[in-house]
Design an enzyme around this catalytic site. Sequence first.
Site, PDB file in Angstrom:
ATOM      1  N   SER A   1       0.678  -1.232   0.011  1.00  0.00           N
ATOM      2  CA  SER A   1       0.180  -0.043  -0.079  1.00  0.00           C
ATOM      3  C   SER A   1       0.885   1.441   0.023  1.00  0.00           C
ATOM      4  O   SER A   1       2.053   1.478   0.613  1.00  0.00           O
ATOM      5  CB  SER A   1      -0.836  -0.033   1.184  1.00  0.00           C
ATOM      6  OG  SER A   1      -1.432   1.290   1.622  1.00  0.00           O
TER       7      SER A   1
ATOM      8  N   TYR B   1      -2.296   5.438  -3.969  1.00  0.00           N
ATOM      9  CA  TYR B   1      -3.166   6.454  -3.829  1.00  0.00           C
ATOM     10  C   TYR B   1      -2.797   7.619  -4.457  1.00  0.00           C
ATOM     11  O   TYR B   1      -1.423   8.097  -4.137  1.00  0.00           O
ATOM     12  CB  TYR B   1      -3.134   6.771  -2.232  1.00  0.00           C
ATOM     13  CG  TYR B   1      -4.270   5.634  -1.494  1.00  0.00           C
ATOM     14  CD1 TYR B   1      -5.504   5.298  -2.121  1.00  0.00           C
ATOM     15  CD2 TYR B   1      -4.022   5.127  -0.258  1.00  0.00           C
ATOM     16  CE1 TYR B   1      -6.553   4.159  -1.783  1.00  0.00           C
ATOM     17  CE2 TYR B   1      -4.946   4.232   0.221  1.00  0.00           C
ATOM     18  CZ  TYR B   1      -6.081   4.007  -0.366  1.00  0.00           C
ATOM     19  OH  TYR B   1      -6.984   2.892   0.173  1.00  0.00           O
TER      20      TYR B   1
ATOM     21  N   THR C   1      -5.992   2.661  -6.813  1.00  0.00           N
ATOM     22  CA  THR C   1      -6.971   2.684  -6.215  1.00  0.00           C
ATOM     23  C   THR C   1      -8.031   3.746  -6.422  1.00  0.00           C
ATOM     24  O   THR C   1      -7.282   4.930  -6.108  1.00  0.00           O
ATOM     25  CB  THR C   1      -6.765   2.334  -4.755  1.00  0.00           C
ATOM     26  OG1 THR C   1      -6.320   1.155  -4.570  1.00  0.00           O
ATOM     27  CG2 THR C   1      -8.102   2.254  -3.928  1.00  0.00           C
TER      28      THR C   1
ATOM     29  N   LYS D   1      -8.255  -0.198  -9.319  1.00  0.00           N
ATOM     30  CA  LYS D   1      -9.023  -1.221  -8.249  1.00  0.00           C
ATOM     31  C   LYS D   1     -10.083  -0.438  -7.560  1.00  0.00           C
ATOM     32  O   LYS D   1      -9.949   0.784  -7.475  1.00  0.00           O
ATOM     33  CB  LYS D   1      -7.826  -1.447  -7.100  1.00  0.00           C
ATOM     34  CG  LYS D   1      -8.566  -2.044  -5.777  1.00  0.00           C
ATOM     35  CD  LYS D   1      -7.513  -2.503  -4.669  1.00  0.00           C
ATOM     36  CE  LYS D   1      -7.981  -2.841  -3.519  1.00  0.00           C
ATOM     37  NZ  LYS D   1      -8.477  -2.003  -2.707  1.00  0.00           N
TER      38      LYS D   1
ATOM     39  N   HIS E   1     -13.602  -2.153  -1.774  1.00  0.00           N
ATOM     40  CA  HIS E   1     -12.730  -1.729  -0.603  1.00  0.00           C
ATOM     41  C   HIS E   1     -13.347  -2.688   0.702  1.00  0.00           C
ATOM     42  O   HIS E   1     -13.326  -2.231   1.768  1.00  0.00           O
ATOM     43  CB  HIS E   1     -12.866  -0.383  -0.537  1.00  0.00           C
ATOM     44  CG  HIS E   1     -11.503  -0.014  -0.054  1.00  0.00           C
ATOM     45  ND1 HIS E   1     -10.770   0.959  -1.139  1.00  0.00           N
ATOM     46  CD2 HIS E   1     -10.887   0.025   1.062  1.00  0.00           C
ATOM     47  CE1 HIS E   1      -9.624   1.426  -0.167  1.00  0.00           C
ATOM     48  NE2 HIS E   1      -9.692   0.925   1.018  1.00  0.00           N
TER      49      HIS E   1
HETATM   50  C1  FNR Z   1      -7.705  -1.945   3.149  1.00  0.00           C
HETATM   51  N1  FNR Z   1      -7.841  -1.682   1.672  1.00  0.00           N
HETATM   52  C2  FNR Z   1      -6.973  -0.925   1.338  1.00  0.00           C
HETATM   53  N2  FNR Z   1      -7.082  -0.915   0.119  1.00  0.00           N
HETATM   54  C3  FNR Z   1      -6.171   0.022  -0.909  1.00  0.00           C
HETATM   55  O1  FNR Z   1      -6.124  -0.045  -2.050  1.00  0.00           O
HETATM   56  N3  FNR Z   1      -4.962   0.573   0.007  1.00  0.00           N
HETATM   57  C4  FNR Z   1      -4.972   0.595   1.339  1.00  0.00           C
HETATM   58  O2  FNR Z   1      -4.059   1.189   1.833  1.00  0.00           O
HETATM   59  C5  FNR Z   1      -5.864  -0.208   2.158  1.00  0.00           C
HETATM   60  N4  FNR Z   1      -6.061  -0.368   3.334  1.00  0.00           N
HETATM   61  C6  FNR Z   1      -6.772  -1.274   4.076  1.00  0.00           C
HETATM   62  C7  FNR Z   1      -6.732  -1.353   5.353  1.00  0.00           C
HETATM   63  C8  FNR Z   1      -7.499  -2.074   6.198  1.00  0.00           C
HETATM   64  C9  FNR Z   1      -7.237  -2.352   7.423  1.00  0.00           C
HETATM   65  C10 FNR Z   1      -8.619  -3.041   5.163  1.00  0.00           C
HETATM   66  C11 FNR Z   1      -9.512  -4.041   5.928  1.00  0.00           C
HETATM   67  C12 FNR Z   1      -8.554  -2.880   3.840  1.00  0.00           C
HETATM   68  C13 FNR Z   1      -8.801  -2.369   1.158  1.00  0.00           C
HETATM   69  C14 FNR Z   1      -8.117  -3.864   0.832  1.00  0.00           C
HETATM   70  O3  FNR Z   1      -7.277  -3.978  -0.225  1.00  0.00           O
HETATM   71  C15 FNR Z   1      -9.364  -4.877   0.099  1.00  0.00           C
HETATM   72  O4  FNR Z   1      -9.894  -4.277  -0.978  1.00  0.00           O
HETATM   73  C16 FNR Z   1     -10.402  -5.352   1.085  1.00  0.00           C
HETATM   74  O5  FNR Z   1      -9.735  -5.634   2.402  1.00  0.00           O
HETATM   75  C17 FNR Z   1     -11.011  -6.420   0.352  1.00  0.00           C
HETATM   76  O6  FNR Z   1     -12.146  -6.814   1.480  1.00  0.00           O
HETATM   77  P1  FNR Z   1     -12.144  -7.757   2.630  1.00  0.00           P
HETATM   78  O7  FNR Z   1     -11.862  -9.379   1.844  1.00  0.00           O
HETATM   79  O8  FNR Z   1     -11.269  -7.619   3.561  1.00  0.00           O
HETATM   80  O9  FNR Z   1     -13.572  -7.921   3.157  1.00  0.00           O
END
Ligand code: FNR
Length: 368
Positions: A112, A136, A162, A241, A265
């Site tokens: 990330s 980002y 994203t 994404k 997300h």
């Molecule tokens: C994320 N996700 C996320 N996505 C992204 O593009 N950059 C990021 O920094 C983050 N940070 C992040 C932190 C936390 C604590 C979570 C739980 C999720 C989203 C992640 O990539 C993904 O899309 C989701 O976690 C998918 O859903 P499930 O399977 O966790 O329910």
Amino acid sequence: MSVEAKSFPVSFDALEQEAKEKMSTGAYGYVRSAASNEETLRKNAKGFEKLAIVPRMLRNVAAVDMSVTIGGRTYPYPIFLAPVGMQRLTHEEGELASARAAAAIGVPFTQSTVSSYALEEVKQATGDSPKWFQLYWSRNAEVSYSMVDRAEKAGYEAVVLTVDTVMTGWRETDLSTNFSPLKLGFGKANYEYDSVFMAALQAKDEESIIQSVLENIHYPELNWSHVAELKKRTSLPIYIKGILHPEDAILAIENGVDGIIVSNHGGRQLDGIISAIDALPTIVQAVDGTIPVLFDSGIRRGTDVVKALALGAKAVFIGRPFIYGLSVGGQAGVEKVLENYIEETKITMSLAGISKASDLLSLKLIRE
Ligand code: FNR
């Protein structure tokens, strides 16, 4: 592997429960929760439950090949680690531990933008194992280009842009606990390592760095022209994404992107929207094989991996489950979670009569 299989929670619910005991209230709430009424979070899981596999028998499934080819590269399993920011919230070794686990198992790691260890540190900890970099977009576009350049130099193989996070979703749990890991400085490592970002700062103390990260990270002006510009600036493949509408999938192709990640997300951004698994077939149909479609949001077990691939995803990303594994057992915990996903996926494929992941599109699913 120091985690004893017997003592390690197997199901998602048991893993979540154990992670809850390990983490602070604020950190656990941040990971578990989602936006607004958490309808989308629940729908992601329900979307999978509504889909039923219609298995085939007597097909010789003695040898199962789970490998998938995406963008000309072959991976041993259709499973990636999702980009998850600020992993030091969960475990002191954060991204270093989860990237090492991914490397040990043979699963790509996605770093990330808002990591607690810089992409160069993760590279150093893991060598040449496959890694992707999630971007980002920064308010200062030169910072975005600089980060992508650094990722390319460090051997990261793709950029994941994203696009569903132009601002943070309405997350009531974090609002009620007044918890912001970004404000606590957990997401600043990639910025601190960035010479373009640092050169633009007047004062370089920790508070000023964090303040500038907060100002940079959300960019509501983001639009397709930025995607087209990024495509010109990097030779890395770009995956978008957060796509849920088929017309956005078409625009992604028109703007030169190399792949799409269907995702909401994990319900953390916009609530009350379509579950990611219900969006997947419409995107696959719109893309019609032009570029790979990947998937995340709601993958909780091997049967979910198989269902997503049967609907046309080339691979899936695991999110919260590996973060819980990290909190429970560090690197070994993430390895155990991945091993369980791989094993259950393999058993599901075998019992459904499919011996090659690339044949999963032929698996029949019905809606119940
Ligand atoms: C994320 N996700 C996320 N996505 C992204 O593009 N950059 C990021 O920094 C983050 N940070 C992040 C932190 C936390 C604590 C979570 C739980 C999720 C989203 C992640 O990539 C993904 O899309 C989701 O976690 C998918 O859903 P499930 O399977 O966790 O329910």
